[in-house]
Design a protein around this motif. Structure first.
Motif, PDB file in Angstrom:
ATOM      1  N   TYR A 193       0.847  -1.202   0.000  1.00  0.00           N
ATOM      2  CA  TYR A 193       0.000   0.000   0.000  1.00  0.00           C
ATOM      3  C   TYR A 193       0.881   1.250   0.000  1.00  0.00           C
ATOM      4  O   TYR A 193       0.651   2.194  -0.765  1.00  0.00           O
ATOM      5  N   PHE A 194       1.889   1.254   0.853  1.00  0.00           N
ATOM      6  CA  PHE A 194       2.788   2.404   0.971  1.00  0.00           C
ATOM      7  C   PHE A 194       3.528   2.666  -0.338  1.00  0.00           C
ATOM      8  O   PHE A 194       3.653   3.813  -0.780  1.00  0.00           O
ATOM      9  N   ILE A 195       4.006   1.593  -0.981  1.00  0.00           N
ATOM     10  CA  ILE A 195       4.728   1.745  -2.249  1.00  0.00           C
ATOM     11  C   ILE A 195       3.808   2.335  -3.320  1.00  0.00           C
ATOM     12  O   ILE A 195       4.179   3.276  -4.027  1.00  0.00           O
ATOM     13  N   CYS A 196       2.603   1.772  -3.432  1.00  0.00           N
ATOM     14  CA  CYS A 196       1.647   2.274  -4.428  1.00  0.00           C
ATOM     15  C   CYS A 196       1.241   3.709  -4.120  1.00  0.00           C
ATOM     16  O   CYS A 196       1.117   4.541  -5.033  1.00  0.00           O
ATOM     17  N   TYR A 197       1.071   4.005  -2.853  1.00  0.00           N
ATOM     18  CA  TYR A 197       0.687   5.353  -2.417  1.00  0.00           C
ATOM     19  C   TYR A 197       1.797   6.352  -2.754  1.00  0.00           C
ATOM     20  O   TYR A 197       1.535   7.483  -3.175  1.00  0.00           O
ATOM     21  N   SER A 198       3.042   5.921  -2.577  1.00  0.00           N
ATOM     22  CA  SER A 198       4.185   6.789  -2.864  1.00  0.00           C
ATOM     23  C   SER A 198       4.282   7.117  -4.347  1.00  0.00           C
ATOM     24  O   SER A 198       4.699   8.225  -4.725  1.00  0.00           O
ATOM     25  N   PHE A 199       3.886   6.161  -5.187  1.00  0.00           N
ATOM     26  CA  PHE A 199       3.913   6.387  -6.634  1.00  0.00           C
ATOM     27  C   PHE A 199       2.622   7.036  -7.139  1.00  0.00           C
ATOM     28  O   PHE A 199       2.419   7.154  -8.352  1.00  0.00           O
ATOM     29  N   LYS A 200       1.749   7.416  -6.195  1.00  0.00           N
ATOM     30  CA  LYS A 200       0.500   8.129  -6.503  1.00  0.00           C
ATOM     31  C   LYS A 200      -0.390   7.352  -7.480  1.00  0.00           C
ATOM     32  O   LYS A 200      -0.985   7.935  -8.400  1.00  0.00           O
ATOM     33  N   LEU A 201      -0.457   6.043  -7.283  1.00  0.00           N
ATOM     34  CA  LEU A 201      -1.378   5.232  -8.071  1.00  0.00           C
ATOM     35  C   LEU A 201      -2.815   5.520  -7.629  1.00  0.00           C
ATOM     36  O   LEU A 201      -3.034   5.997  -6.511  1.00  0.00           O
ATOM     37  N   PRO A 202      -3.791   5.256  -8.473  1.00  0.00           N
ATOM     38  CA  PRO A 202      -5.190   5.461  -8.065  1.00  0.00           C
ATOM     39  C   PRO A 202      -5.510   4.722  -6.766  1.00  0.00           C
ATOM     40  O   PRO A 202      -5.010   3.616  -6.535  1.00  0.00           O
ATOM     41  N   VAL A 203      -6.348   5.345  -5.944  1.00  0.00           N
ATOM     42  CA  VAL A 203      -6.654   4.780  -4.627  1.00  0.00           C
ATOM     43  C   VAL A 203      -7.245   3.383  -4.744  1.00  0.00           C
ATOM     44  O   VAL A 203      -6.846   2.462  -4.019  1.00  0.00           O
ATOM     45  N   GLY A 204      -8.195   3.218  -5.658  1.00  0.00           N
ATOM     46  CA  GLY A 204      -8.818   1.911  -5.820  1.00  0.00           C
ATOM     47  C   GLY A 204      -7.815   0.835  -6.178  1.00  0.00           C
ATOM     48  O   GLY A 204      -7.850  -0.275  -5.636  1.00  0.00           O
ATOM     49  N   LEU A 205      -6.904   1.133  -7.103  1.00  0.00           N
ATOM     50  CA  LEU A 205      -5.883   0.175  -7.515  1.00  0.00           C
ATOM     51  C   LEU A 205      -4.922  -0.117  -6.359  1.00  0.00           C
ATOM     52  O   LEU A 205      -4.526  -1.265  -6.143  1.00  0.00           O
ATOM     53  N   THR A 206      -4.562   0.919  -5.617  1.00  0.00           N
ATOM     54  CA  THR A 206      -3.671   0.752  -4.463  1.00  0.00           C
ATOM     55  C   THR A 206      -4.275  -0.202  -3.447  1.00  0.00           C
ATOM     56  O   THR A 206      -3.613  -1.133  -2.962  1.00  0.00           O
ATOM     57  N   GLU A 207      -5.529   0.011  -3.135  1.00  0.00           N
ATOM     58  CA  GLU A 207      -6.195  -0.825  -2.133  1.00  0.00           C
ATOM     59  C   GLU A 207      -6.385  -2.251  -2.636  1.00  0.00           C
ATOM     60  O   GLU A 207      -6.220  -3.214  -1.876  1.00  0.00           O
ATOM     61  N   LEU A 208      -6.707  -2.385  -3.915  1.00  0.00           N
ATOM     62  CA  LEU A 208      -6.878  -3.721  -4.488  1.00  0.00           C
ATOM     63  C   LEU A 208      -5.574  -4.501  -4.446  1.00  0.00           C
ATOM     64  O   LEU A 208      -5.546  -5.675  -4.043  1.00  0.00           O
ATOM     65  N   MET A 209      -4.470  -3.865  -4.837  1.00  0.00           N
ATOM     66  CA  MET A 209      -3.176  -4.553  -4.856  1.00  0.00           C
ATOM     67  C   MET A 209      -2.740  -4.953  -3.451  1.00  0.00           C
ATOM     68  O   MET A 209      -2.204  -6.052  -3.239  1.00  0.00           O
TER      69      MET A 209
END
Length: 215
Positions: A162-178
């Motif tokens: 979650y932190f990695i995806c959040y740092s790369f500013k990925l969409p929230v839905g995709l971040t949470e799904l991953m």
């Protein structure tokens, strides 16, 4: 985070955790009401602890859908009990899904409270695991969290994703799904390939005698 998406995650997580709690209680000679309480505690226990730590009103006091969802979980279990009780992997599957979804909810709500990310991961882990701990204690079992299963570590790994995806500013839905999928996949892989932490063995009689002499 979109509030409708939050609602979907919470309802799915509540249903999954309630099913796991009810399924776990099925072999304990507990009546329907008792099974409902076990399912409810499994679903709301972790989130309640999280909200108390965040100094906010526990989420289930503001919305009755968690009680209704647990009721539907009990009804589904009763209607399809032959299938639910027959499948040995049912408890594991629903528990893993609930673990992944509620961990993400915990991280998201902690981020909304502007907490450091490492605290958010801890809050997510508490949200995902504590309900199961309370369930196991009520059923007089050693909590799954303290056994050799990959449980809390899966939540932490999901939090890191979650932190990695959040740092790369990925969409929230995709971040949470991953992040949720990471937790579920880690648990499935750990079960399939028998991956677990070493068990803390008991003290041998010789070592115990030596320890008594030292005292």
């Amino acid at each position: 985070m979109d509030i409708n998406f939050t609602t979907i995650i919470e309802v799915l997580g509540t249903f999954a955790f309630a099913i796991s709690g009810i399924r776990f209680a099925s072999g304990k000679q507990i009546d329907w009401f008792g099974a409902y309480i076990i399912g409810l505690v499994t679903a709301i226990g972790g989130g309640t602890a999280r909200d108390l730590l965040l100094d906010i009103t526990p989420f289930w006091m503001q919305d009755g859908k968690y009680f209704v969802t647990t009721g539907f979980a009990l009804l589904a279990t009763l209607l399809f009990k032959n299938q639910v009780f027959k499948w040995s992997s049912t408890l594991f599957l629903f528990d893993s899904v609930g673990l992944g979804l509620f961990t993400i909810v915990g991280i998201s709500k902690s981020l909304d409270a502007d907490l450091p990310f490492w605290v958010c991961i801890i809050m997510g882990t508490i949200t995902g695991t504590l309900g199961g701990v309370v369930r196991d204690i009520l059923l007089n079992e050693v909590p799954l969290l303290f056994r050799k299963d990959i449980y809390a570590l899966g939540c932490i790994a999901g939090g890191v994703v979650y932190f990695i995806c959040y740092s790369f500013k990925l969409p929230v839905g995709l971040t949470e799904l991953m992040a949720a999928v990471t937790i579920i996949v880690i648990r499935v892989i750990a079960l399939k390939f028998h991956i677990h932490l070493p068990v803390l063995g008991s003290i041998s009689p010789k070592a115990e005698k030596a320890e008594d002499k030292d005292r």
